[in-house]
Design a protein around this motif. Structure first.
Motif, PDB file in Angstrom:
ATOM      1  N   THR A 373      41.211 -25.631  88.026  1.00 43.73           N
ATOM      2  CA  THR A 373      40.797 -25.715  86.621  1.00 43.73           C
ATOM      3  C   THR A 373      41.085 -27.097  86.047  1.00 43.73           C
ATOM      4  O   THR A 373      40.228 -27.709  85.389  1.00 43.73           O
ATOM      5  N   VAL A 374      42.288 -27.609  86.272  1.00 48.40           N
ATOM      6  CA  VAL A 374      42.627 -28.964  85.799  1.00 48.40           C
ATOM      7  C   VAL A 374      41.726 -29.993  86.466  1.00 48.40           C
ATOM      8  O   VAL A 374      41.256 -30.950  85.831  1.00 48.40           O
ATOM      9  N   GLN A 375      41.468 -29.824  87.766  1.00 51.92           N
ATOM     10  CA  GLN A 375      40.619 -30.763  88.499  1.00 51.92           C
ATOM     11  C   GLN A 375      39.213 -30.808  87.904  1.00 51.92           C
ATOM     12  O   GLN A 375      38.643 -31.886  87.667  1.00 51.92           O
ATOM     13  N   GLU A 376      38.649 -29.636  87.650  1.00 51.04           N
ATOM     14  CA  GLU A 376      37.303 -29.582  87.079  1.00 51.04           C
ATOM     15  C   GLU A 376      37.285 -30.142  85.666  1.00 51.04           C
ATOM     16  O   GLU A 376      36.355 -30.864  85.269  1.00 51.04           O
ATOM     17  N   ALA A 377      38.316 -29.803  84.869  1.00 55.45           N
ATOM     18  CA  ALA A 377      38.354 -30.285  83.485  1.00 55.45           C
ATOM     19  C   ALA A 377      38.441 -31.810  83.432  1.00 55.45           C
ATOM     20  O   ALA A 377      37.735 -32.465  82.640  1.00 55.45           O
ATOM     21  N   LEU A 378      39.285 -32.444  84.246  1.00 52.30           N
ATOM     22  CA  LEU A 378      39.395 -33.901  84.257  1.00 52.30           C
ATOM     23  C   LEU A 378      38.112 -34.545  84.760  1.00 52.30           C
ATOM     24  O   LEU A 378      37.693 -35.604  84.248  1.00 52.30           O
ATOM     25  N   ALA A 379      37.479 -33.950  85.760  1.00 53.91           N
ATOM     26  CA  ALA A 379      36.210 -34.496  86.244  1.00 53.91           C
ATOM     27  C   ALA A 379      35.159 -34.460  85.145  1.00 53.91           C
ATOM     28  O   ALA A 379      34.360 -35.397  84.979  1.00 53.91           O
ATOM     29  N   ASN A 380      35.134 -33.363  84.363  1.00 54.92           N
ATOM     30  CA  ASN A 380      34.166 -33.260  83.275  1.00 54.92           C
ATOM     31  C   ASN A 380      34.450 -34.292  82.181  1.00 54.92           C
ATOM     32  O   ASN A 380      33.523 -34.841  81.563  1.00 54.92           O
ATOM     33  N   VAL A 381      35.723 -34.572  81.928  1.00 56.77           N
ATOM     34  CA  VAL A 381      36.055 -35.588  80.920  1.00 56.77           C
ATOM     35  C   VAL A 381      35.505 -36.943  81.354  1.00 56.77           C
ATOM     36  O   VAL A 381      34.912 -37.680  80.547  1.00 56.77           O
ATOM     37  N   ARG A 382      35.694 -37.296  82.610  1.00 53.95           N
ATOM     38  CA  ARG A 382      35.233 -38.606  83.065  1.00 53.95           C
ATOM     39  C   ARG A 382      33.700 -38.690  83.083  1.00 53.95           C
ATOM     40  O   ARG A 382      33.137 -39.750  82.813  1.00 53.95           O
ATOM     41  N   ARG A 383      33.053 -37.594  83.413  1.00 54.25           N
ATOM     42  CA  ARG A 383      31.594 -37.645  83.537  1.00 54.25           C
ATOM     43  C   ARG A 383      30.880 -37.518  82.207  1.00 54.25           C
ATOM     44  O   ARG A 383      29.841 -38.140  81.983  1.00 54.25           O
ATOM     45  N   HIS A 384      31.395 -36.649  81.332  1.00 53.84           N
ATOM     46  CA  HIS A 384      30.607 -36.250  80.169  1.00 53.84           C
ATOM     47  C   HIS A 384      31.236 -36.633  78.823  1.00 53.84           C
ATOM     48  O   HIS A 384      30.689 -36.268  77.782  1.00 53.84           O
ATOM     49  N   SER A 385      32.362 -37.362  78.832  1.00 58.82           N
ATOM     50  CA  SER A 385      33.034 -37.660  77.556  1.00 58.82           C
ATOM     51  C   SER A 385      33.273 -39.161  77.426  1.00 58.82           C
ATOM     52  O   SER A 385      33.381 -39.889  78.421  1.00 58.82           O
TER      53      SER A 385
END
Length: 462
Positions: A373-385
């Protein structure tokens, strides 16, 4: 009286399963061959029995031509070849054979072999009839014919006179009953046993075949359901691996892209920083390959070599060791956070425990879900934020009598235009949470940024 007859009729219908729509399958090739041998054996047995009777009986009672006797025996046994393919036809023909031969060439009909053949034909008709209604009708007709014939023989025929004539040739009877009454009772009881045994036995054989066919159908259905469940499990496992791969690849590729971009920007001005960024790229690539091998190892089906090249065996052993490597858990979240940090993007990490060492009490499956969950959340921050910082908190606390472990990822950025995801990451995240009875809060924050917070219950012993 009418009620009694109706109840009796219902019992008869239930006994013969008249309303059952099941039809017994036709005979197999091996059963047809067996019927041929049975018919031939009974023919030979009947012919031999006829000759034995002719050798010991009073000539007055076997005075028909030999060829007629043997022809009638053949006509009464050979139709059994088709007893299972045409059961009602064979039953009807042989019961008619018994009636006609009984009033013309009685020594053939009364022979032990032919008596067995008639009962056998009745048994087969009841056991193998495709239509239960037609079978019941034919059985009723046979019973009416046979017992009507017996009644006619004693009431209006010559049966009584024949008994009295034979009585004159032998010594007086020693039994308790008069000879005529005893003969009537004996014939009625004998026919009841013969016909009743054939009918009841045939119906029992039909019900046994019905039960066996039902069990076979159920076993086939269970086997099909087992195959479907196995296929479903395979599909579910592959979907799980696809989501895991999505998280792994998305995280590490995102890190490598960011670190490579940072190295490119400072390559001329600060070679040491560029080298450090490239080292992070190298480390992320190794971690990605290692985790991908671990996940894909479950999809491989290779045979362990028993001989041959020692180098190949060593390679397989190394691959097996990688496949057996433990999955990441909550203890590896700190490493994940450190790998996600870079110049221009800072990730902080905090652990809140209700008692010292509580982090080590988190079960491995729950720890893996928190890590992913943390891995996916951080990846989404870098890609989409557009965020320049993010915070990760892992908290172990209690709410009343219930303990829980919670992971929260916060950022203060806004959605980056022109980016979109496949949805597999959030789907996998929610499925992991649901599989452990957890809850989630995923979405934009009212004060800006984005929040991913998941909570999993811990058992009382954890």
């Amino acid at each position: 009286m009418a009620t009694t007859l109706t109840a009796a009729g219902e019992r008869i219908r239930a006994f013969f399963a008249v309303d059952d729509l099941w039809e017994r399958p036709g005979p197999t090739a091996s059963q047809r061959r067996n019927d041929l041998w049975i018919a031939l054996a009974l023919w030979v047995w009947g012919a031999l029995g006829m000759e034995l009777v002719r050798s010991i009986a009073d000539p007055r009672y076997v005075d028909h031509p030999v060829w007629v006797q043997h022809l009638l025996i053949a006509l009464g046994t050979l139709p059994l070849v088709w007893r299972r393919s045409h059961p009602l036809l064979v039953m009807g023909l042989l019961q008619l054979h018994m009636f006609l031969v009984g009033i013309t060439v009685s020594e053939v009909m009364r022979g032990f072999t032919m008596q067995c053949v008639y009962v056998f034909a009745l048994f087969t008709g009841v056991a193998w009839a495709r239509s239960r209604r037609a079978m019941v009708g034919l059985v009723a007709a046979v019973l009416v014919l046979m017992f009507g014939w017996i009644a006619w023989q004693y009431a209006l025929g010559t049966a009584v006179q024949e008994i009295l004539d034979r009585r004159d040739d032998v010594r007086p009877a020693q039994g308790l009953f008069p000879i005529v009454q005893a003969s009537v009772v004996f014939d009625v009881v004998t026919n009841l046993v013969y016909f009743g045994g054939g009918i009841v036995g045939g119906q029992a054989a039909w019900r046994q075949a019905r039960s066996r066919d039902l069990l076979e159908r159920q076993s086939v259905q269970l086997a099909q359901q087992a195959d479907e469940l196995a296929d479903r499990k395979v599909v579910e496992e592959r979907l799980r691996i696809a989501r895991e791969l999505h998280d792994v690849v998305a995280h590490h590729v995102s890190v490598m892209g960011v670190q490579a971009a940072a190295a490119r920007r400072v390559l001329d001005r600060n070679p040491e920083a560029a080298a450090a960024a490239l080292g992070q790229v190298e480390e992320s690539s190794r971690q990605a390959v290692g985790e991908m091998r671990g996940l894909l190892g479950t999809l491989r089906r290779t045979d362990r070599p028993t001989g041959g090249d020692p180098g190949a065996a060593a390679t397989d052993d190394a691959a097996a060791d990688r496949d057996r490597a433990p999955q990441p858990g909550v203890d590896q979240v700190a490493e994940l956070v450190n790998a996600a940090s870079r110049p221009g993007f800072t990730v902080t990490y905090q652990v809140v425990e209700d008692r010292p060492g509580a982090l080590t009490e988190v079960p491995m499956p729950v720890g893996l879900s928190i890590y992913r969950t943390v891995q996916e959340a951080l990846a989404n921050v870098r890609r989409h934020s557009t965020a320049h910082a993010a915070g990760v908190v892992v908290r172990i606390d209690r709410e009343g009598e219930r303990r829980f472990v919670e992971a929260e990822v916060l950022d203060e950025g806004r959605p980056r235009p022109g980016t979109s995801g496949s949805g597999l990451g959030l789907l996998g995240m929610r499925e992991r949470i649901a599989s452990h009875g957890g809850t989630s809060e995923i979405g934009p924050r009212a004060t800006g940024g984005y929040r991913v917070r998941v909570r999993f219950p811990l058992t009382s012993g954890s």
